[in-house]
Motif scaffolding. Structure first.
Motif, PDB file in Angstrom:
ATOM      1  N   MET A   5     -39.850 -46.098  -9.913  1.00  0.00           N
ATOM      2  CA  MET A   5     -41.227 -45.319 -10.223  1.00  0.00           C
ATOM      3  C   MET A   5     -42.579 -46.192  -9.364  1.00  0.00           C
ATOM      4  O   MET A   5     -43.259 -45.389  -8.965  1.00  0.00           O
ATOM      5  N   GLN A  58     -48.461 -42.462 -12.494  1.00  0.00           N
ATOM      6  CA  GLN A  58     -47.405 -43.001 -13.329  1.00  0.00           C
ATOM      7  C   GLN A  58     -47.638 -42.173 -14.619  1.00  0.00           C
ATOM      8  O   GLN A  58     -46.624 -42.239 -15.255  1.00  0.00           O
ATOM      9  N   TYR A  75     -44.810 -39.488 -14.990  1.00  0.00           N
ATOM     10  CA  TYR A  75     -43.763 -39.995 -15.526  1.00  0.00           C
ATOM     11  C   TYR A  75     -43.616 -40.307 -16.909  1.00  0.00           C
ATOM     12  O   TYR A  75     -42.647 -39.852 -17.663  1.00  0.00           O
ATOM     13  N   GLN A 107     -43.118 -37.729 -10.084  1.00  0.00           N
ATOM     14  CA  GLN A 107     -43.068 -38.339 -10.962  1.00  0.00           C
ATOM     15  C   GLN A 107     -42.317 -37.849 -12.183  1.00  0.00           C
ATOM     16  O   GLN A 107     -41.588 -38.403 -12.976  1.00  0.00           O
ATOM     17  N   PHE A 146     -38.763 -36.988 -11.763  1.00  0.00           N
ATOM     18  CA  PHE A 146     -37.875 -38.254 -11.958  1.00  0.00           C
ATOM     19  C   PHE A 146     -37.539 -38.585 -13.506  1.00  0.00           C
ATOM     20  O   PHE A 146     -36.523 -38.969 -13.782  1.00  0.00           O
ATOM     21  N   ALA A 147     -38.615 -38.317 -14.064  1.00  0.00           N
ATOM     22  CA  ALA A 147     -38.582 -38.664 -15.563  1.00  0.00           C
ATOM     23  C   ALA A 147     -37.613 -37.813 -16.473  1.00  0.00           C
ATOM     24  O   ALA A 147     -36.755 -38.294 -17.254  1.00  0.00           O
ATOM     25  N   GLN A 179     -45.112 -45.020  -6.572  1.00  0.00           N
ATOM     26  CA  GLN A 179     -46.374 -44.979  -7.132  1.00  0.00           C
ATOM     27  C   GLN A 179     -47.416 -45.493  -6.028  1.00  0.00           C
ATOM     28  O   GLN A 179     -48.535 -45.174  -5.599  1.00  0.00           O
ATOM     29  N   MET A 230     -37.697 -42.368  -4.364  1.00  0.00           N
ATOM     30  CA  MET A 230     -36.847 -42.269  -5.818  1.00  0.00           C
ATOM     31  C   MET A 230     -35.367 -42.774  -5.593  1.00  0.00           C
ATOM     32  O   MET A 230     -34.733 -42.649  -4.559  1.00  0.00           O
TER      33      MET A 230
END
Length: 207
Positions: free
Chosen positions: A35, A137, A140, A78, A81-82, A39, A2
């Motif tokens: 992202m 994903q 995310y 994920q 990260f979002a 993945q 990331m």
């Protein structure tokens, strides 16, 4: 990997990643690409574990435990990260990840039972495990949606899934704009015809 934490910071007010040195926002396309890199790395690990299972270098219980751990790590990463990192994760965020993982673990148990019963060839197993990797994903996009007021469903060029086409031409403006709380699904959640293979994206809209 990331966006490296030492090079980037998350701007909570704007809900965007920015350069730690310049303060400039990172283009959304770059964030989505990062992202996707994660993945694909997850899928690569799942693929390798499944190959080792069929080569006989790990047992089915070892495979199932390793896959479950990789899925847990990937979905958590994920989600973090979002929302801008671990420090921004709330009990609600963790709860959503837990719900996704509960479903994934049920599917994984069914998958392991099918392998044990000899119902899944190597080729079928490798194709099936790819779905698990691509579906990470959804964690995310779920957090991205749920930290937005409005989002637009962006159709990936070449996407032919009827559900995604409908989503990209529906909404408030018949052009994919939704109040985030009204958008029933997210890319990769398995609720469209293309399931985890979805390559659509969401775009946060300020109104």
């Amino acid at each position: 990997t990331m966006l490296p934490i030492e090079s980037y910071r998350y701007n909570n007010n704007a809900q965007r990643w920015a350069s730690a040195s310049t303060g400039r926002f990172v283009p959304e396309r770059q964030v989505v690409n990062e992202m996707r890199v994660h993945q694909e790395a997850t899928y690569s690990t799942l693929d390798s574990l499944t190959t080792r299972l069929y080569d006989g270098s790990i047992t089915l219980p070892q495979w199932q435990a390793a896959i479950a751990q990789e899925l847990k790590d990937a979905h958590l990463a994920q989600s973090m990260f979002a929302v801008g990192g671990k420090n921004n994760m709330t009990a609600q965020n963790y709860g959503r990840v837990g719900g996704v993982l509960a479903d994934e673990y049920r599917y994984l148990t069914r998958f392991a039972n099918d392998i044990s019963a000899g119902r899944v060839s190597r080729a079928q197993a490798l194709a099936r495990i790819k779905q698990y990797g691509k579906a990470t994903q959804q964690s995310y996009w779920r957090e991205y949606r749920d930290t937005s007021d409005f989002v637009r469903w962006i159709l990936n060029p070449g996407e032919s899934c009827g559900d995604c086409i409908d989503l990209s031409t529906g909404g408030i403006d018949n052009n994919g704009l939704y109040r985030a709380s009204d958008l029933r699904t997210v890319p990769g959640a398995g609720e469209t015809e293309c399931r985890g293979n979805c390559n659509c994206t969401l775009e946060r809209i300020t109104r």
